[in-house]
Design an enzyme around this catalytic site. Structure first.
Site, short mmCIF file in Angstrom:
data_model
loop_
_atom_site.label_atom_id
_atom_site.label_comp_id
_atom_site.label_asym_id
_atom_site.label_seq_id
_atom_site.Cartn_x
_atom_site.Cartn_y
_atom_site.Cartn_z
N ARG A 59 0.71 -1.12 0.04
CA ARG A 59 -0.07 0.01 0.11
C ARG A 59 0.83 1.24 0.13
O ARG A 59 0.42 2.18 -0.86
CB ARG A 59 -0.96 0.02 1.21
CG ARG A 59 -2.17 -0.94 1.27
CD ARG A 59 -2.97 -0.91 2.28
NE ARG A 59 -4.34 -1.71 2.02
CZ ARG A 59 -4.63 -2.17 3.18
NH1 ARG A 59 -4.73 -1.93 4.52
NH2 ARG A 59 -5.95 -2.74 2.95
N SER B 266 29.01 16.40 -1.17
CA SER B 266 30.17 15.36 -1.08
C SER B 266 30.84 15.49 0.29
O SER B 266 31.20 16.93 0.80
CB SER B 266 31.03 15.49 -2.35
OG SER B 266 32.54 15.04 -2.18
N LYS C 58 29.98 19.91 -5.27
CA LYS C 58 29.38 18.74 -5.69
C LYS C 58 27.71 18.57 -5.11
O LYS C 58 27.78 18.95 -4.08
CB LYS C 58 30.19 17.50 -5.48
CG LYS C 58 31.22 17.35 -6.47
CD LYS C 58 32.05 15.92 -6.44
CE LYS C 58 31.15 14.93 -7.07
NZ LYS C 58 31.53 13.40 -6.80
N ASN D 32 25.67 15.34 -5.51
CA ASN D 32 25.62 14.05 -6.30
C ASN D 32 24.19 13.61 -6.47
O ASN D 32 23.18 14.14 -5.38
CB ASN D 32 26.49 13.15 -5.35
CG ASN D 32 27.86 13.37 -5.25
OD1 ASN D 32 28.45 13.67 -6.32
ND2 ASN D 32 28.45 13.07 -4.15
N ARG E 96 5.56 -29.96 4.56
CA ARG E 96 6.08 -28.63 4.85
C ARG E 96 7.61 -28.95 4.72
O ARG E 96 8.17 -30.00 5.33
CB ARG E 96 5.77 -28.55 6.44
CG ARG E 96 4.26 -27.96 6.41
CD ARG E 96 3.88 -27.78 8.01
NE ARG E 96 4.67 -26.90 8.62
CZ ARG E 96 4.93 -26.75 9.88
NH1 ARG E 96 4.71 -27.63 10.74
NH2 ARG E 96 5.69 -25.75 10.43
#
Length: 398
Positions: free
Chosen positions: A116, A272, A278, A280, A312
């Site tokens: 869900r 970073s 940076k 990412n 089983r």
């Protein structure tokens, strides 16, 4: 282990952690007690006492670890704790069930909750991709096949392809939710408790058990016929497959030398540890990582299904548990990452247009030696986008 090596998995903790499993096992035992009462095997007062005991019993997974290892499964210590709490109603706890009945059913309850949540996140992702496809229905882009220039496509068509994968996966998840079954076979799959009931009363047990849990009542037990488990696994992997394609494209097109698309993160997202400039594409990276792991977890489920023996199994069933929960956790995590990824996608139309212009001789080579207008080579791209948007809007299958 903590979730430090599974970034993002905290979203699945409440759905799939040990406490969630214990709660599902208790829910299963209470539903079974009420089913026994409906069949006349125990009294209504006993069933109500079992339900009251389940509300008050405290079961710590760490303190029951030794019992779990000794019994070989977690259903036994939960049933024992519930019996102790139920006092005089103890004979009504777990009567006629086997541990596999309880655990299989509890795992189906966990699956429903997980699926869900996955469906909700996929809907968010689908809405965002539909908006992207609509906005960029006619935005021409360079098509690539086998890593090389092909013919022109559109950004909208790419988004429509991602959207179709998400819609297909969501439909599988919704369909599977409706098919999740209870497990009731007794010690050897014969439902032997029925021999102690009046004619017709034994049929009440599985149907009332399923009704109480809002799961499906199967015609036969599935102790060694594991298609309900592998079906869950296959649906989950279909989700991570679809989202893996989205993440791979985003990561590739977001490379600075391409820069046609970018994953937009919140402040501090994707930073970073050594290069502060940076940002990412962390969501894409994590989705790709999960999409690369989940098929192997589903394969473990199929391996277990193929090696089940007797009435089983002696280990094959046990080998499912960890892979099953890890697969659900990975899929919940993947879907939770994909929703904000899709919502925050940025299309850099300037870079896209510049690449189309630069690659025009190759993109239009299919039409002859002269360079034509790339927009005239789009074929049915626009119509395809419209068809997918219609499917998204109406909910109809193609």
């Amino acid at each position: 282990m903590s979730g430090l090596l599974s970034p993002g998995s905290q979203v699945a903790a409440d759905l799939l952690g040990d406490q969630a499993l214990i709660a599902a096992l208790l829910q299963t035992e209470v539903a079974w007690a009420h089913a026994l009462a409906a069949a006349g095997a125990v009294s209504t007062a006993q069933a109500e006492a079992v339900a009251a005991a389940a509300d008050t019993v405290v079961i710590d997974p760490h303190s029951t670890a030794e019992f779990t290892a000794a019994a070989g499964n977690p259903a036994a210590p939960v049933a024992a704790a519930l019996r102790a709490q139920a006092d005089a109603a103890a004979p009504a706890v777990h009567r006629g069930l086997t541990s596999q009945d309880a655990l299989d059913t509890a795992l189906m309850l966990l699956t429903r909750n997980a699926f869900r949540q996955i469906a909700t996140d996929l809907s968010t992702t689908a809405d965002a991709l539909a908006d992207l496809a609509r906005e960029h229905r006619d935005t021409v882009a360079a098509g690539r096949t086998l890593t090389q220039w092909a013919v022109p496509v559109t950004v909208g068509l790419r988004a429509a392809q991602w959207l179709t994968g998400v819609l297909d996966a969501r439909q599988l998840i919704l369909d599977r939710i409706e098919e999740l079954p209870v497990q009731y076979g007794g010690a050897a799959g014969t439902r032997a408790l029925g021999a102690h009931l009046a004619p017709g009363e034994s049929d009440v047990l599985p149907t009332e058990f399923a009704r109480r849990l809002q799961l499906r009542s199967p015609q036969l037990p599935w102790h060694t016929r594991r298609s309900p488990v592998t079906g869950v696994g296959d649906a989950a992997v279909t989700v991570t497959d679809a989202l893996g394609v989205l993440a791979a494209d985003v990561a590739l097109l977001g490379r600075p030398e391409i820069d046609e698309l970018r994953e937009r993160g919140a402040p501090g997202h994707g930073t970073s540890s050594t290069m502060p400039h940076k940002q990412n594409p962390v969501r894409s990276v994590l989705i790709r990582s999960l999409a690369a792991q989940t098929p192997l977890l589903a394969a473990q489920l199929h391996l277990a299904a193929a090696t089940a023996v007797d009435e089983r199994p002696d280990g094959a069933w046990h080998s499912e548990w960890r892979a099953f929960v890890q697969l659900l956790e990975s899929t919940v995590t993947t879907a939770s990452l994909a929703a904000p990824l899709a919502t925050g996608l940025e299309v850099h139309t300037d870079a896209t247009a510049a690449r189309v212009e630069a690659a025009a001789p190759d993109l239009t080579a299919e039409g002859g030696s002269s360079v034509g207008d790339p927009a005239s080579y789009l074929g049915d791209a626009g119509r395809f986008v419209d068809l997918v948007l219609e499917r998204h809007a109406t909910g109809t299958r193609p």
